[in-house]
Design a protein around this motif. Structure first.
Motif, PDB file in Angstrom:
ATOM      1  N   ARG A 252      90.237 -47.221  61.426  1.00 35.77           N
ATOM      2  CA  ARG A 252      90.130 -48.398  62.290  1.00 35.77           C
ATOM      3  C   ARG A 252      89.896 -47.960  63.726  1.00 35.77           C
ATOM      4  N   ALA A 253      89.044 -48.715  64.433  1.00 38.46           N
ATOM      5  CA  ALA A 253      88.795 -48.472  65.857  1.00 38.46           C
ATOM      6  C   ALA A 253      89.024 -49.758  66.633  1.00 38.46           C
ATOM      7  N   GLU A 254      89.740 -49.648  67.771  1.00 43.52           N
ATOM      8  CA  GLU A 254      89.990 -50.814  68.616  1.00 43.52           C
ATOM      9  C   GLU A 254      89.472 -50.627  70.031  1.00 43.52           C
ATOM     10  N   THR A 255      88.961 -49.432  70.341  1.00 45.24           N
ATOM     11  CA  THR A 255      88.364 -49.180  71.651  1.00 45.24           C
ATOM     12  C   THR A 255      86.968 -48.610  71.461  1.00 45.24           C
ATOM     13  N   ALA A 256      86.162 -48.721  72.515  1.00 43.73           N
ATOM     14  CA  ALA A 256      84.795 -48.196  72.452  1.00 43.73           C
ATOM     15  C   ALA A 256      84.799 -46.690  72.222  1.00 43.73           C
ATOM     16  N   GLU A 257      85.730 -45.994  72.880  1.00 40.38           N
ATOM     17  CA  GLU A 257      85.787 -44.540  72.726  1.00 40.38           C
ATOM     18  C   GLU A 257      86.162 -44.143  71.296  1.00 40.38           C
ATOM     19  N   ALA A 258      87.122 -44.850  70.719  1.00 36.81           N
ATOM     20  CA  ALA A 258      87.545 -44.529  69.355  1.00 36.81           C
ATOM     21  C   ALA A 258      86.422 -44.796  68.363  1.00 36.81           C
ATOM     22  N   PHE A 259      85.705 -45.910  68.579  1.00 37.67           N
ATOM     23  CA  PHE A 259      84.599 -46.212  67.663  1.00 37.67           C
ATOM     24  C   PHE A 259      83.502 -45.162  67.769  1.00 37.67           C
ATOM     25  N   ARG A 260      83.162 -44.775  68.994  1.00 36.19           N
ATOM     26  CA  ARG A 260      82.138 -43.747  69.182  1.00 36.19           C
ATOM     27  C   ARG A 260      82.512 -42.470  68.430  1.00 36.19           C
ATOM     28  N   ASP A 261      83.751 -42.041  68.568  1.00 36.75           N
ATOM     29  CA  ASP A 261      84.183 -40.795  67.930  1.00 36.75           C
ATOM     30  C   ASP A 261      84.197 -40.915  66.411  1.00 36.75           C
ATOM     31  N   LEU A 262      84.666 -42.050  65.910  1.00 31.27           N
ATOM     32  CA  LEU A 262      84.701 -42.254  64.466  1.00 31.27           C
ATOM     33  C   LEU A 262      83.291 -42.312  63.880  1.00 31.27           C
ATOM     34  N   PHE A 263      82.407 -43.036  64.542  1.00 34.06           N
ATOM     35  CA  PHE A 263      81.051 -43.176  64.035  1.00 34.06           C
ATOM     36  C   PHE A 263      80.337 -41.830  64.019  1.00 34.06           C
ATOM     37  N   LYS A 264      80.514 -41.062  65.087  1.00 30.99           N
ATOM     38  CA  LYS A 264      79.895 -39.736  65.157  1.00 30.99           C
ATOM     39  C   LYS A 264      80.421 -38.847  64.040  1.00 30.99           C
ATOM     40  N   ALA A 265      81.719 -38.891  63.784  1.00 30.43           N
ATOM     41  CA  ALA A 265      82.308 -38.076  62.720  1.00 30.43           C
ATOM     42  C   ALA A 265      81.804 -38.515  61.342  1.00 30.43           C
ATOM     43  N   ALA A 266      81.685 -39.824  61.140  1.00 30.70           N
ATOM     44  CA  ALA A 266      81.216 -40.335  59.845  1.00 30.70           C
ATOM     45  C   ALA A 266      79.781 -39.902  59.571  1.00 30.70           C
ATOM     46  N   LEU A 267      78.959 -39.854  60.624  1.00 30.97           N
ATOM     47  CA  LEU A 267      77.568 -39.423  60.451  1.00 30.97           C
ATOM     48  C   LEU A 267      77.482 -37.944  60.090  1.00 30.97           C
ATOM     49  N   GLY A 268      78.499 -37.171  60.450  1.00 34.02           N
ATOM     50  CA  GLY A 268      78.478 -35.736  60.215  1.00 34.02           C
ATOM     51  C   GLY A 268      78.976 -35.317  58.848  1.00 34.02           C
ATOM     52  N   ARG A 269      79.320 -36.264  58.011  1.00 34.90           N
ATOM     53  CA  ARG A 269      79.805 -35.948  56.661  1.00 34.90           C
ATOM     54  C   ARG A 269      78.992 -36.737  55.645  1.00 34.90           C
ATOM     55  N   ARG A 270      79.036 -36.311  54.383  1.00 34.82           N
ATOM     56  CA  ARG A 270      78.357 -37.043  53.328  1.00 34.82           C
ATOM     57  C   ARG A 270      79.363 -37.894  52.563  1.00 34.82           C
ATOM     58  N   GLY A 271      78.851 -38.923  51.941  1.00 35.58           N
ATOM     59  CA  GLY A 271      79.683 -39.801  51.143  1.00 35.58           C
ATOM     60  C   GLY A 271      80.019 -41.079  51.882  1.00 35.58           C
ATOM     61  N   PRO A 272      80.590 -42.054  51.173  1.00 37.13           N
ATOM     62  CA  PRO A 272      80.881 -43.349  51.791  1.00 37.13           C
ATOM     63  C   PRO A 272      82.057 -43.277  52.763  1.00 37.13           C
ATOM     64  N   PHE A 273      81.929 -43.998  53.858  1.00 32.83           N
ATOM     65  CA  PHE A 273      82.989 -44.073  54.870  1.00 32.83           C
ATOM     66  C   PHE A 273      82.917 -45.460  55.490  1.00 32.83           C
ATOM     67  N   LEU A 274      84.069 -46.067  55.745  1.00 32.47           N
ATOM     68  CA  LEU A 274      84.110 -47.406  56.357  1.00 32.47           C
ATOM     69  C   LEU A 274      84.898 -47.357  57.661  1.00 32.47           C
ATOM     70  N   ILE A 275      84.354 -48.014  58.676  1.00 26.13           N
ATOM     71  CA  ILE A 275      85.029 -48.160  59.960  1.00 26.13           C
ATOM     72  C   ILE A 275      85.317 -49.636  60.190  1.00 26.13           C
ATOM     73  N   GLU A 276      86.576 -49.977  60.311  1.00 21.90           N
ATOM     74  CA  GLU A 276      86.943 -51.331  60.705  1.00 21.90           C
ATOM     75  C   GLU A 276      86.922 -51.389  62.223  1.00 21.90           C
ATOM     76  N   ALA A 277      85.924 -52.078  62.753  1.00 21.19           N
ATOM     77  CA  ALA A 277      85.752 -52.192  64.202  1.00 21.19           C
ATOM     78  C   ALA A 277      86.385 -53.512  64.649  1.00 21.19           C
ATOM     79  N   VAL A 278      87.565 -53.441  65.234  1.00 27.26           N
ATOM     80  CA  VAL A 278      88.318 -54.636  65.604  1.00 27.26           C
ATOM     81  C   VAL A 278      87.803 -55.158  66.941  1.00 27.26           C
ATOM     82  N   ILE A 279      87.269 -56.375  66.938  1.00 24.89           N
ATOM     83  CA  ILE A 279      86.704 -56.947  68.170  1.00 24.89           C
ATOM     84  C   ILE A 279      87.347 -58.299  68.463  1.00 24.89           C
TER      85      ILE A 279
END
Length: 518
Positions: A491-518
């Motif tokens: 889960r991400a609740e800040t812009a910085e956390a979402f950026r870091d999570l999204f970048k990490a998810a792109l760097g791995r293979r397989g399914p990954f979900l990010i709950e972006a709380v807005i």
């Protein structure tokens, strides 16, 4: 050898080697036949809407049909919404619906339904095997209709047609006709209209004209004439990103659409139909083009869009390439991005970090609306939307696209309310090990319905209306939902956390979900 074996052989002989399925008793002989055909990839969906939506995403990216296996009329009914989306996207699909054995229909067993009537509104073609020996010819007719008409074919397979014996015989691929080109008078009429109206002319690119060589040719035509190039309100597949010919998206809100198109004298249609208002609104028109605007069809669905555009470019003596369009550098999109997470921050991060040759499946609805304009500065990618407007296609569409293109990263921008329609697709992604990053816009509301309630002038929002539009009591826990289906999530609740999570998810293979709380 039985009728089900014959059906599998016909599918495989014509390049259909993926079956999305949610079978039942009547389809068990087809399931057994699939087990005898190792060349066929079988993908299970825990809900029929996942199977049909995945077939839609697959067909758009593979440019050939998948098969879908469903259980009698109720199973088909569960999958109809995403077959509607596929029909509107002109996606070729061969849907196989099992039915009771022919002699059993007279007894009106509990699952007996009028499958033909259920199938017809969402299908380009509907047919029924009359016996095991007719299965091969019926399957060929279904495939031919799906391919040439670019739409949904529904083949009804009674259980006795599947289990009945057939004579072993070689199966030969269908000989495909060359897609037709517009005639010379049509080419010249459209060319004359573009010469006469220049910047007051528009071209809507749909079907297979909004990516690949066809899009490049459309850019050359625009450079030669000054015509504006449009994508559909919700396009099936568009090539986007740096270096790609940019398209204007026809806005979804009717007032914005009317304003965007008000100066047009002529609109040229390629692979689609005239754009109209998504809904009727009090005091507003259904037609969003000016009343005086002339409409010309260069190529209809099923015709050779790329060839038609090439012939038009030749008639216009268009330049060898489209003019380069400057776009913002990706890093500029996220410089200084910080603080509480917003939908704008999400789309900026995705546009900035999207990898080369990715597939972007967008069912972000109100929250994802800004991505289209930002995607012009992203890395080159294919952009998929839901032309039929039936929500619940995003997760399945991303699933099918990932199966069609296993070497490409798939990113799904997904509204939380519509994600719950087909959340079971996450399980299929985990089971198949698909390389999909799903971003949930977690605003805990049907935000698009709030907008529509205002647009139709339905009055103020009282307690009952609020309870129909909010999904925050209880709040959905997307991290738990995803993990419960085998998909890693955070889960991400800040812009910085979402950026870091999204970048990490792109760097791995397989399914990954990010709950972006807005």
């Amino acid at each position: 050898m039985n009728g089900a074996d014959r059906l599998c052989d016909v599918l495989l002989a014509n390049g259909i080697d993926v079956t999305f399925a949610n079978p039942g008793t009547s389809e068990m002989h087809f399931v057994a036949a699939l087990d005898r055909k190792p060349a066929m990839r079988c993908v299970l969906g825990l809900f029929e809407g996942v199977a049909t939506g995945a077939a839609d995403g697959y067909g758009r990216m593979a440019e050939k049909p998948a098969a879908v296996l469903l259980h009698t009329g109720p199973g088909l009914a569960n999958g109809l919404a995403n077959l509607h989306n596929a029909r509107r996207a002109h996606t070729p699909i061969v849907t196989v619906v099992g039915d009771h054995a022919s002699h059993h229909l007279a007894f009106d067993a509990p699952l007996t339904t009028d499958i033909e009537s259920l199938a017809r509104p969402m299908s380009h073609w509907v047919g029924r095997a009359s016996g095991p020996e007719s299965v091969g010819a019926t399957a060929e007719a279904a495939i031919r209709a799906a391919e040439t008409g670019r739409g949904v074919s529904t083949m009804i397979l009674p259980a006795d047609s599947a289990w009945g014996p057939v004579e072993a015989a070689p199966v030969t691929p269908i000989a495909w006709p060359v897609p037709p080109l517009p005639d010379a008078p049509t080419i010249e009429r459209v060319a004359a209209a573009l010469r006469a109206h220049g910047t007051r002319a528009g071209i809507v690119l749909a079907g297979r004209s909004s990516y690949g060589a066809a899009l490049e040719t459309a850019g050359r035509i625009a450079a030669a004439t000054g015509a504006r190039l449009f994508g559909e309100v919700l396009s099936a597949r568009t090539a986007r990103g740096r270096g790609r010919v940019p398209l204007e998206r026809i806005p979804y809100p009717i007032d914005l659409a009317l304003a965007a198109l008000k100066d047009l004298d002529v609109m040229i249609l390629v692979g689609g139909q005239e754009p109209v208002a998504f809904f009727a609104y009090p005091g507003k028109p259904s037609r969003i083009l000016p009343e005086s605007c002339r409409v010309e069809t260069l190529a209809a669905v099923g015709e050779d869009e790329a060839g038609a555009l090439a012939a038009l470019a030749e008639a216009l003596d268009a330049p060898a390439q489209a003019a380069a369009v400057p776009v913002a550098a990706p890093p500029a999109l996220i410089e200084g991005l910080a603080g509480p997470l917003t939908d704008d921050a999400i789309t900026r991060v995705v546009a900035a970090l999207l990898p080369e040759n990715a597939i972007l499946a967008d069912e972000g609805l109100t929250s994802g609306r800004s991505f289209w304009s930002l995607s012009a500065s992203a890395a080159p990618h294919d952009y998929l939307m839901i032309p039929g407007g039936a929500i619940g296609n995003g997760i399945p569409m991303a699933t099918g696209a990932a199966i069609a293109c296993p070497d490409r990263k798939v990113v799904a921008l997904q509204a939380d309310g519509s994600a719950m329609y087909t959340v079971q697709g996450l399980w299929t992604q985990a089971r198949e090990g698909l390389d999909v990053v799903t971003v949930i816009y977690s605003n805990r509301a049907y935000a698009i319905l709030r907008l529509e309630m205002q647009n139709v002038g339905a009055g103020h929002f009282g307690r009952n209306a609020e309870r129909m539009l909010d999904i925050d009591a209880p709040a959905l826990d997307w991290v738990s939902l995803a993990r419960g289906m085998g998909v890693e999530a955070a889960r991400a609740e800040t812009a910085e956390a979402f950026r870091d999570l999204f970048k990490a998810a792109l760097g791995r293979r397989g399914p990954f979900l990010i709950e972006a709380v807005i």
